[in-house]
Each structure stands twice: as structure tokens, then as C-alpha cells.
Design an enzyme around this catalytic site. Structure first.
Site, PDB file in Angstrom:
ATOM      1  N   HIS A  52      -5.454  11.417  48.753  1.00 30.89           N
ATOM      2  CA  HIS A  52      -4.855  12.688  48.325  1.00 30.89           C
ATOM      3  C   HIS A  52      -4.949  12.808  46.813  1.00 30.89           C
ATOM      4  O   HIS A  52      -4.760  11.825  46.082  1.00 30.89           O
ATOM      5  CB  HIS A  52      -3.383  12.745  48.739  1.00 30.89           C
ATOM      6  N   SER A 341       2.833   8.153  53.527  1.00 32.33           N
ATOM      7  CA  SER A 341       1.833   8.945  52.825  1.00 32.33           C
ATOM      8  C   SER A 341       2.436   9.463  51.519  1.00 32.33           C
ATOM      9  O   SER A 341       3.594   9.892  51.519  1.00 32.33           O
ATOM     10  CB  SER A 341       1.385  10.113  53.698  1.00 32.33           C
ATOM     11  N   CYS A 405     -24.220   2.907  70.637  1.00 33.77           N
ATOM     12  CA  CYS A 405     -23.674   4.192  70.154  1.00 33.77           C
ATOM     13  C   CYS A 405     -23.696   4.270  68.637  1.00 33.77           C
ATOM     14  O   CYS A 405     -24.064   5.276  68.054  1.00 33.77           O
ATOM     15  CB  CYS A 405     -22.233   4.375  70.610  1.00 33.77           C
TER      16      CYS A 405
END
Ligand SMILES: Cc1cc2nc3c(=O)[nH]c(=O)nc-3n(C[C@H](O)[C@H](O)[C@H](O)COP(=O)(O)OP(=O)(O)OC[C@H]3O[C@@H](n4cnc5c(N)ncnc54)[C@H](O)[C@@H]3O)c2cc1C
Length: 490
Positions: A52, A341, A405
Site C-alpha cells: 500500500h 494491514s 500447470c
């Protein structure tokens, strides 16, 4: 059994690993005790993976201070540690007039926190940049500094760097209690021995407040907020290039729709208060909520490519800020508690401050020689044909694709086990190499990965677990090719 070191770090999430790495440059013995069987098993393995920029945290808070400083450290740190990082930018969208006010508040907050280049964009510009956004959008905060990172790859690299410089990582060592001895040292009791130290560093994530409360008369109260996600397969055409947030609430930053640094698509998280910090279940109600909210961002939502769902737990202190630094009533104890967070973004900066305080407390000198970090080679998946030919020529195990994958080779899986803090479980290999992260979720490669771990570690294959503990993959007699059923087996 009693062991002793100068510094004991409890917890090997991103915070504990970052602190361990910082301290590994000094003349002190450092031990990390982790209750799980690998690094990054707490919130660090289950979050949005966004660095962020720092527009959300309240100005003057520790969250704001560490977020902005930590985010600035990421680009260089990711280069030196060889961890993927992509500065894709973010938009926080407003869908109504209340959101518009929130967007203005967020812009002011961000500017107060020292982020420049924030801009409020109008509808046309938003739809030009991101045509798949809900056309009902009225404005958005553009956050060019927002970036993507792989949180657990960051923790693994930091742990490897710390271990190469002498830090001991001990797994399956849950600290059950901590106490101060009359001689000033600390004692940490685990089910498999007592660990003594001069400095204790509490980086125990969701259990940080429990440990703090055993040492301090100032009690902390922690709430646990679960965030559930949808993870979609790597997509050739992502609906969005940027990370698209809705407006945050008191419970968190809201549901996002975002590419991941490896090109998957992430939808979530929810924000539910729960009583059990270990309850990482996903629920039908959580999944419905994500779809409902994410479709406000992305009306053309499709979860056809969903490959897995997961959840992580936010360790939220009721004081609503990080606790970082020396424990006020217990000298020698240092803490990073309530690291919800933007804790991933903040961890490198938190670690620098804790290191400075610990170095000064113990009066430590720097080591004469620091072992330089050797980043993991680029993944085979990301190599050009020419690069692939070169590595296959140098090591034929690169020519053996184990995970179809994600195009992960035998050489990469062996290397993951051989790392300084190497993988010991199938999930440990998965998070270090991406083998099993793709569409079949390990359906094809899991047995081969288990065999390779067994070969590399010398453990019998029936001792290899999915993710530590008693999660063994095999039980009962094992019939090897060419062996008759009922014959003796090893
Ligand atoms: C849903 C969700 C989304 C998020 N999104 C973002 C984001 O996009 N960007 C961002 O910056 N941040 C984000 N965060 C926050 C980020 O994930 C955390 O701040 C960060 O991972 C915390 O790291 P940590 O090392 O402090 O804790 P953890 O990763 O929880 O590590 C703590 C470790 O301590 C161990 N431990 C606990 N108790 C003991 C004990 N008694 N003995 C031994 N070991 C113990 C645990 O097993 C664990 O390994 C998000 C979090 C969540 C839950």
C-alpha cells in the site's frame, strides 16, 4: 532441554523474518521460534499482497509512519532479494456521493502522510484507463505508488538471508509461556524445551497480545478479523491492470479486485470478526459476499477460472494502531503487535526500527563479514526458450517438468528444499516454486513433489506432509514399482 541465545524472536511471519534479517548483520546469537513447520504460516501467507502507498492510515499513527517508510523500501529490497514486485498502481472507486466524500478524505490523509501524486480522476478518465470498471463509477482516487508483491516469497527470502548469516530458525516450537527471570533474562517455554535469552522479540501475529500480557501490566486486547478470498487462475486477459479498491470501512480496506504479482486474479477479502484466531475456514456466506461486492467494481464478474479459496486473520488491537518498540514495562522485550494491514507494507521499516533499538540496548557491533544474498534464479516459467535451453544443458533436471500447470521443473523443486530455510512439505515447495499453484492445484504433481522432498531430505516418503504437523500424505504399506503386493517394503 535448555537452550540459550542473545536474542529470541517469536514468530516467523514477514515481521519476524524482517527483524531476523536486520539483526543477522550483528555479533549476536539469534534464534527464531515458530509454532508452525515453516516460515509465513500466519497472516503472511493469506493476504492481498499489496504494497500500500499509505493513503488509508490515520496521519500521525504508527500504521501511517511504517506504511509509507516500508513501501519506499520495497523496490530495492525486492531487487536485492530477487522477489517479484510490480508497481501497477491502484484506483479507489466512488460509486455514490458518500464514497466521493471518502475519496476526498483519503486524498487529504495520503497527502498528510507524505504521499504525492495522488489524484482524483473523473468518470471518463477512469473508464478510459480501466474499461471493465462499473460504468456507475463517479470518481476515483488514483494511487500510482500502489504495488504487488508475493508476501510469502518475501518472507522466505528474508529468512534465507538471515539464516545464511547465522540466524537459527526452529519450527514446531510453540512458545507456551514467557517470563522474566530474576537475573533479567527471559525464559520461553515450549513443548520441546526452554529457551533463554537477553532480548525477547514478540512478532507472534495473532498471538502477540497473549504473550505481551504475560510480561506487562498494561493489557492489550486483540480482535480477530477474518478475510476470505477467491483466487482465479493466471489469466491471459486480466479485467484490470490496476488494483481496484472500493472505499474502506472501519473493518478494513474493502473488497478489491486485483491482479497478483504472478498474474492470477484476486477477489476479496471479507471482514468478519471471529473468536478463534486459527479459524481460517472459508464459508458459503463469505464467498457470496465477495461476489456481491466485487461485482459492484466489476459488473462482468466471472469466477469461471476460480482455482482456490482461502482466508487470513487480521490481528486487530482495540487501540487501532500497531504497537512497535520496547515493551514499556519490561526492558529487554521488544514488540511488533497488532500488525494488521498495512503490515506487509510496513514490515521492512518496522524491522529497521526494532533492529536499531535492540542493537543499542545490547550495544552490538556489526559483523566483519556479511554473507551476500544469492537470489533464486528466475523461474523456468518466465524464461525465454533460449534461456531454458541454457539451463537444461547445465542441469538436465531443468528438463523434467513436474508441475505442468505452472511449468515448474524438478531442478527448481530440489533447489527449494536445499534453500537455507528449505521446504519440508508439499505446501512449502508450492509456496517457494508455485508447483501446485495452478489449475489442478497439485492433483498431478503432488506425488512427484513428495518423492523429491523425500529424496532430498532422506526422510521416508510416508513422513512427508502436506503442510507440517500430522498431515501425512501416505499411510500403510507402500508398493514401489516392480515390487509384489505384500512384499516387504521400506
Ligand atoms: C485478509 C488480509 C489481507 C491483508 N492484506 C494486506 C495487504 O494487501 N497489504 C499489507 O500491507 N498488509 C496486508 N495484510 C496484513 C499483513 O498480512 C500482516 O500485517 C502481516 O502478514 C503480519 O505479519 P506478522 O509477521 O506480524 O504476523 P504473521 O504472519 O501472522 O506471523 C506470526 C507468526 O508467529 C507465529 N506464532 C504465533 N504465536 C506463536 C507462538 N506462541 N510461538 C511460536 N510462534 C508463534 C505464527 O505461527 C506466525 O507464523 C492483510 C492481512 C489480512 C489478514
Amino acid at each position: 532441554m535448555v537452550s540459550e541465545s542473545d536474542i529470541l524472536i517469536i514468530g516467523s511471519g514477514i515481521t519476524g523474518c524482517a527483524v531476523a534479517r536486520e539483526l543477522s548483520r550483528y555479533n549476536a546469537s539469534v534464534t527464531v521460534l515458530e509454532k508452525e513447520s515453516d516460515v509465513a504460516e500466519g497472516a503472511t501467507k493469506a493476504n492481498s499482497g499489496i504494497v500500500h502507498a499509505g493513503y488509508d492510515a490515520l496521519p500521525g499513527s504508527k500504521k501511517a509512519y511504517y506504511n509509507v517508510r516500508g513501501a519506499k523500501m520495497y523496490p530495492d529490497l525486492c531487487v536485492s532479494l530477487g522477489v517479484p514486485y510490480r508497481n501497477n498502481g491502484a484506483l479507489v472507486i466512488a460509486l455514490n456521493e458518500t464514497d466521493r466524500e471518502t475519496i476526498s478524505i483519503l486524498k487529504c490523509r495520503g497527502e498528510q502522510n507524505g504521499i504525492d501524486s495522488l489524484e482524483i480522476l473523473g468518470k471518463e478518465e477512469i473508464l478510459h484507463l480501466e474499461p471493465n470498471i462499473n460504468p456507475r463509477v463517479i470518481c476515483a482516487l488514483s494511487v500510482p505508488g500502489s504495488a504487488l508483491v508475493s508476501p510469502f516469497e518475501m518472507a522466505f527470502a528474508m529468512a534465507d538471508d538471515a539464516a545464511s548469516n547465522g540466524v537459527s530458525f526452529l519450527f514446531d516450537r510453540q512458545v507456551l509461556s514467557v517470563s522474566r527471570l530474576p537475573d533479567g533474562r527471559f525464559s520461553a517455554e515450549t513443548g520441546s524445551g526452554t529457551f533463554l535469552c537477553r532480548v525477547l522479540v514478540n512478532c507472534a501475529g495473532a498471538f502477540g497480545a497473549d504473550l505481551h500480557n504475560q510480561l506487562s501490566p498494561r493489557k492489550l486486547k486483540m480482535l480477530y478479523r477474518r478475510g476470505q478470498y477467491y483466487l482465479l487462475d493466471r489469466l491471459s486477459h486480466q479485467p484490470f491492470d490496476r488494483t481496484i479498491f472500493q472505499c474502506p470501512s472501519l473493518m478494513g480496506k474493502g473488497v478489491l479486485v486485483s491482479p497478483t504479482v504472478h498474474g492470477n486474479l484476486l477477489l476479496g477479502p471479507t471482514a468478519e470478526e471471529i473468536s478463534d484466531p486459527l479459524d481460517t475456514a472459508t464459508t458459503a456466506a463469505g464467498m457470496e459476499e465477495i461476489i456481491r461486492k466485487a461485482s459492484l467494481t466489476w459488473p462482468g464478474i466471472s469466477i469461471r477460472n476460480n482455482i482456490t479459496n482461502f482466508s487470513g486473520i487480521r490481528a486487530h488491537l482495540t487501540d487501532d494502531d500497531f504497537v512497535v518498540g520496547p515493551c514499556e514495562s519490561c526492558s529487554g522485550c521488544f514488540e511488533a503487535i497488532g500488525i494488521e494491514s498495512p503490515g506487509l507494507s510496513s514490515a521492512p521499516a518496522i524491522a529497521v526500527d526494532l533492529r536499531e533499538e535492540i542493537v543499542s540496548y545490547l550495544n552490538l557491533s556489526m559483523k566483519d563479514h556479511i554473507v551476500p544474498y544469492s537470489p533464486q534464479p528466475r523461474s523456468f516459467h518466465d524464461m525465454s526458450d533460449e534461456e531454458r535451453a541454457v539451463v537444461v544443458a547445465s542441469d538436465p533436471a531443468y528438463g523434467n517438468i513436474v508441475c505442468r500447470c505452472e511449468v515448474v521443473t524438478e531442478a527448481e523443486i530440489r533447489a527449494a528444499v536445499r534453500r537455507p530455510v528449505g521446504a519440508r512439505s508439499v505446501d512449502g515447495v508450492k509456496r517457494r516454486t508455485r508447483a501446485g499453484m495452478g489449475r489442478c492445484q497439485g492433483g498431478f504433481c503432488l506425488p512427484r513433489v513428495a518423492d523429491i522432498i523425500a529424496e532430498e531430505t532422506g526422510l521416508p516418503v510416508d513422513r512427508i506432509t502436506k503442510n507440517g504437523g500430522a498431515g501425512f500424505l501416505l499411510s500403510g504399506p507402500i508398493i514401489h514399482p516392480g515390487m509384489k503386493e505384500g512384499a516387504d517394503h521400506d
